[in-house]
Design a protein around this motif. Sequence first.
Motif, PDB file in Angstrom:
ATOM      1  N   TYR A 125       0.807  -1.213   0.000  1.00  0.00           N
ATOM      2  CA  TYR A 125       0.000   0.000   0.000  1.00  0.00           C
ATOM      3  C   TYR A 125       0.848   1.274   0.000  1.00  0.00           C
ATOM      4  O   TYR A 125       0.441   2.295  -0.542  1.00  0.00           O
ATOM      5  N   GLU A 228      -3.861 -11.437  -3.762  1.00  0.00           N
ATOM      6  CA  GLU A 228      -3.195 -12.531  -3.063  1.00  0.00           C
ATOM      7  C   GLU A 228      -3.672 -13.886  -3.564  1.00  0.00           C
ATOM      8  O   GLU A 228      -2.909 -14.846  -3.599  1.00  0.00           O
ATOM      9  N   VAL A 244      -5.222  -6.347  -7.002  1.00  0.00           N
ATOM     10  CA  VAL A 244      -5.562  -6.234  -5.584  1.00  0.00           C
ATOM     11  C   VAL A 244      -6.877  -5.465  -5.435  1.00  0.00           C
ATOM     12  O   VAL A 244      -7.185  -4.573  -6.230  1.00  0.00           O
ATOM     13  N   ASP A 245      -7.654  -5.815  -4.438  1.00  0.00           N
ATOM     14  CA  ASP A 245      -8.927  -5.138  -4.191  1.00  0.00           C
ATOM     15  C   ASP A 245      -8.653  -3.736  -3.658  1.00  0.00           C
ATOM     16  O   ASP A 245      -7.884  -3.557  -2.708  1.00  0.00           O
ATOM     17  N   GLU A 246      -9.304  -2.764  -4.259  1.00  0.00           N
ATOM     18  CA  GLU A 246      -9.051  -1.362  -3.884  1.00  0.00           C
ATOM     19  C   GLU A 246      -9.490  -1.034  -2.465  1.00  0.00           C
ATOM     20  O   GLU A 246      -8.993  -0.083  -1.852  1.00  0.00           O
ATOM     21  N   SER A 247     -10.424  -1.835  -1.917  1.00  0.00           N
ATOM     22  CA  SER A 247     -10.913  -1.537  -0.573  1.00  0.00           C
ATOM     23  C   SER A 247      -9.807  -1.676   0.473  1.00  0.00           C
ATOM     24  O   SER A 247      -9.811  -0.972   1.488  1.00  0.00           O
ATOM     25  N   GLY A 248      -8.855  -2.570   0.235  1.00  0.00           N
ATOM     26  CA  GLY A 248      -7.743  -2.715   1.170  1.00  0.00           C
ATOM     27  C   GLY A 248      -6.911  -1.447   1.252  1.00  0.00           C
ATOM     28  O   GLY A 248      -6.515  -1.015   2.351  1.00  0.00           O
ATOM     29  N   LEU A 249      -6.654  -0.821   0.108  1.00  0.00           N
ATOM     30  CA  LEU A 249      -5.892   0.426   0.087  1.00  0.00           C
ATOM     31  C   LEU A 249      -6.689   1.556   0.733  1.00  0.00           C
ATOM     32  O   LEU A 249      -6.134   2.381   1.454  1.00  0.00           O
ATOM     33  N   LYS A 251      -8.918   1.321   3.128  1.00  0.00           N
ATOM     34  CA  LYS A 251      -8.887   1.141   4.579  1.00  0.00           C
ATOM     35  C   LYS A 251      -7.513   1.484   5.152  1.00  0.00           C
ATOM     36  O   LYS A 251      -7.411   2.085   6.225  1.00  0.00           O
ATOM     37  N   ALA A 252      -6.468   1.113   4.427  1.00  0.00           N
ATOM     38  CA  ALA A 252      -5.111   1.404   4.895  1.00  0.00           C
ATOM     39  C   ALA A 252      -4.860   2.908   4.936  1.00  0.00           C
ATOM     40  O   ALA A 252      -4.215   3.416   5.864  1.00  0.00           O
TER      41      ALA A 252
END
Length: 321
Positions: A125, A228, A244-249, A251-252
């Motif tokens: 990220y 992943e 990669v799913d954009e929601s992870g970024l 949230k980060a």
Amino acid sequence: MPAEPPKLLDQVRRALRVKHYAIRTEEAYIQWIKRYILFHDKRHPSEMNIPEIEAFFTHLAVHDQVTASTQNQALAALLFLYRQVLHQELERPIDAVRAKAPQRLPTVLSRAEVQAVLAQLQEPYQVMAHLMYGAGLRLMECVRLRVKDVDFAQRQITVRSGKGNRDRVTLLPDRVKEPLQRQLRIAQALHHNDLEQGYGRVYLPNALARKYPNAEYDWIWQYVFPAERRSSDPRTGIVRRHHVDESGLQKAMKRAAQLASVPKHVTCHTLRHSFATHLLEDGYDIRTIQELLGHSDVKTTMIYTHVLNRGGRGVRSPLDG
């Protein structure tokens, strides 16, 4: 027995895919068409026209209080339905209560705030956030970045099918080169492992998979930031390695802003706003920034002239003497 004609929503999906609309657009259009039909007690759209469309849009603006952009998306979905699927012309222009577009200035971080937020992020990220701030990438432009579109020699990134389905070239910051090369080595090892297990395919847009049958296995077409796990394509059922799913970024980024104690509403797009504003502060001309951001109209870019760190349009307060 003659085959039954496809259902309306299946016809919409087929028409959208023929015209190569993004899957997110497809999902949004389907949802708006469903809402339109349910609003009118499941009447078939071919039996309705302007009065029913106007009633629906007035309801969205007055009762649901949707934003102007949301209402515009709903309008685009219904226009597509009538023109491309039903082949039915509307009787006259739509006259309904329209949501008013708010005139808001974007949130911009200071340079110190940007560095404080970036320092709280972990890979991958952190390198993604560096690209959004250092190259002015949108969130989805970053997660969809492919190997072939990163040019270390020319120090540039090619953004494919950005907003408005336009390509553009932006800069590749020197500071991000080393961590980006590390990320590419990780992605390449993942791709080699997929190939050994009989996978290794990646989604290719606009029927490129038919034009170049083996390209979906090639390293250069892979995503720089792969997911992943492999997943099944919702349209075809093919198992691929998606990005990669954009929601992870997202949230980060939210968590990083909290850890950095930045007292602002920080999103991924805040980094792009900060990129443009800081370039203006450094004296770069508005046209150059417009090209780097991929704005079709310079008026969109001009908003950043109003958020420069000069307060009150550059006027010196009498309190300061």
